[in-house]
Design a protein around this motif. Structure first.
Motif, PDB file in Angstrom:
ATOM      1  N   CYS A   2     -13.793   2.461  -3.011  1.00 31.29           N
ATOM      2  CA  CYS A   2     -13.718   3.406  -1.905  1.00 31.29           C
ATOM      3  C   CYS A   2     -14.043   4.822  -2.355  1.00 31.29           C
ATOM      4  CB  CYS A   2     -12.344   3.371  -1.251  1.00 31.29           C
ATOM      5  SG  CYS A   2     -11.162   4.519  -1.959  1.00 31.29           S
ATOM      6  N   ARG A  73     -14.129   2.906   3.023  1.00 31.64           N
ATOM      7  CA  ARG A  73     -13.215   1.817   2.642  1.00 31.64           C
ATOM      8  C   ARG A  73     -13.951   0.622   2.040  1.00 31.64           C
ATOM      9  NH1 ARG A  73     -10.455  -2.714   6.215  1.00 31.64           N
ATOM     10  NH2 ARG A  73      -8.718  -3.271   4.850  1.00 31.64           N
ATOM     11  N   HIS A  99      -6.429   6.155   1.323  1.00 34.36           N
ATOM     12  CA  HIS A  99      -5.839   5.541   0.134  1.00 34.36           C
ATOM     13  C   HIS A  99      -6.884   4.721  -0.603  1.00 34.36           C
ATOM     14  CE1 HIS A  99      -3.609   1.744  -1.297  1.00 34.36           C
ATOM     15  NE2 HIS A  99      -3.366   2.659  -2.213  1.00 34.36           N
ATOM     16  N   ILE A 102      -4.484  -0.607  -4.218  1.00 34.52           N
ATOM     17  CA  ILE A 102      -3.684  -1.692  -3.663  1.00 34.52           C
ATOM     18  C   ILE A 102      -2.203  -1.336  -3.778  1.00 34.52           C
ATOM     19  CG2 ILE A 102      -2.942  -4.077  -4.158  1.00 34.52           C
ATOM     20  CD1 ILE A 102      -5.867  -4.609  -5.060  1.00 34.52           C
ATOM     21  N   THR A 124      -3.857  -3.684   6.981  1.00 35.42           N
ATOM     22  CA  THR A 124      -4.087  -3.146   5.646  1.00 35.42           C
ATOM     23  C   THR A 124      -2.771  -2.742   4.992  1.00 35.42           C
ATOM     24  OG1 THR A 124      -5.160  -1.420   4.352  1.00 35.42           O
ATOM     25  CG2 THR A 124      -4.620  -0.877   6.591  1.00 35.42           C
ATOM     26  N   ASP A 125      -2.746  -2.832   3.672  1.00 32.29           N
ATOM     27  CA  ASP A 125      -1.564  -2.392   2.917  1.00 32.29           C
ATOM     28  C   ASP A 125      -1.332  -0.888   3.072  1.00 32.29           C
ATOM     29  OD1 ASP A 125      -3.973  -1.983   1.550  1.00 32.29           O
ATOM     30  OD2 ASP A 125      -3.093  -2.277  -0.431  1.00 32.29           O
ATOM     31  N   SER A 126      -2.412  -0.135   3.208  1.00 26.05           N
ATOM     32  CA  SER A 126      -2.331   1.333   3.168  1.00 26.05           C
ATOM     33  C   SER A 126      -1.503   1.930   4.294  1.00 26.05           C
ATOM     34  CB  SER A 126      -3.738   1.931   3.240  1.00 26.05           C
ATOM     35  OG  SER A 126      -4.582   1.332   2.292  1.00 26.05           O
TER      36      SER A 126
HETATM   37  N1  GLU Z   1      -6.206  -1.513   0.002  1.00 23.03           N
HETATM   38  C1  GLU Z   1      -6.762  -0.608   0.946  1.00 23.03           C
HETATM   39  C2  GLU Z   1      -7.415  -1.335   2.103  1.00 23.03           C
HETATM   40  O1  GLU Z   1      -7.744  -2.508   2.011  1.00 23.03           O
HETATM   41  C3  GLU Z   1      -7.703   0.411   0.326  1.00 23.03           C
HETATM   42  C4  GLU Z   1      -9.008  -0.195  -0.097  1.00 23.03           C
HETATM   43  C5  GLU Z   1      -9.925   0.838  -0.739  1.00 23.03           C
HETATM   44  O2  GLU Z   1      -9.618   1.264  -1.874  1.00 23.03           O
HETATM   45  O3  GLU Z   1     -10.902   1.207  -0.093  1.00 23.03           O
HETATM   46  O4  GLU Z   1      -7.581  -0.714   3.132  1.00 23.03           O
END
Ligand code: GLU
Length: 138
Positions: A2, A73, A99, A102, A124-126
């Motif tokens: 990202c 992203r 973000h 992970i 999403t985790d974020s």
């Molecule tokens: N884990 C996050 C997501 O899936 C951030 C992924 C990223 O670094 O772009 O949205």
């Protein structure tokens, strides 16, 4: 991987953020978004696809913001959708977050937030981050 860009200053932020995201396109991404502070209100614009599509969306909003954040992203948690693209904001629109990476305990954090009455909208985790910021800020 990202890309993240931010600006806070005296110049108009939108084009600076878009230029920053365009410069980071080589890293690879599946969606893009910006959050702008427009007259003390948070405005979020997102698109699935290229930064060029996001740029088209910005033509529809006023360009007065002098602060903002942007993100390209690369999905790790949750599908490639508008809802999962960044930025993610708190329910009260006080916090907006982009973000990279992970959050390994995102499931536990999501359960905690739901017990506290928060509605986590995306997969999403974020998204847990802005809600946790709101929770702890209060
Ligand atoms: N884990 C996050 C997501 O899936 C951030 C992924 C990223 O670094 O772009 O949205």
């Amino acid at each position: 991987m990202c890309g993240i860009v931010g600006y806070n200053g005296t110049k108009l932020a939108t084009n600076l953020l878009l230029e920053g995201l365009a410069a980071l396109e080589y890293r690879g991404y599946d969606s893009a978004g910006v959050a702008l502070v427009e007259q003390e209100k948070l405005v979020e614009l997102k698109s699935v696809g290229r930064v060029g599509q996001l740029t088209q969306l910005t033509y529809k909003v006023p360009h007065k913001a002098t602060a903002g954040i942007g993100h390209t992203r690369w999905a790790t948690h949750g599908e490639v959708t508008l809802a999962n693209s960044h930025p993610h904001s708190s329910a009260d629109k006080t916090f907006s977050v982009v973000h990279n990476g992970i959050i390994e305990n995102h499931h536990e954090l999501r359960l905690f937030l739901e017990e506290e009455g928060f509605v986590v909208q995306s997969h999403t985790d974020s998204e847990v981050i802005p809600h946790l910021l709101q929770y702890h800020f209060k």
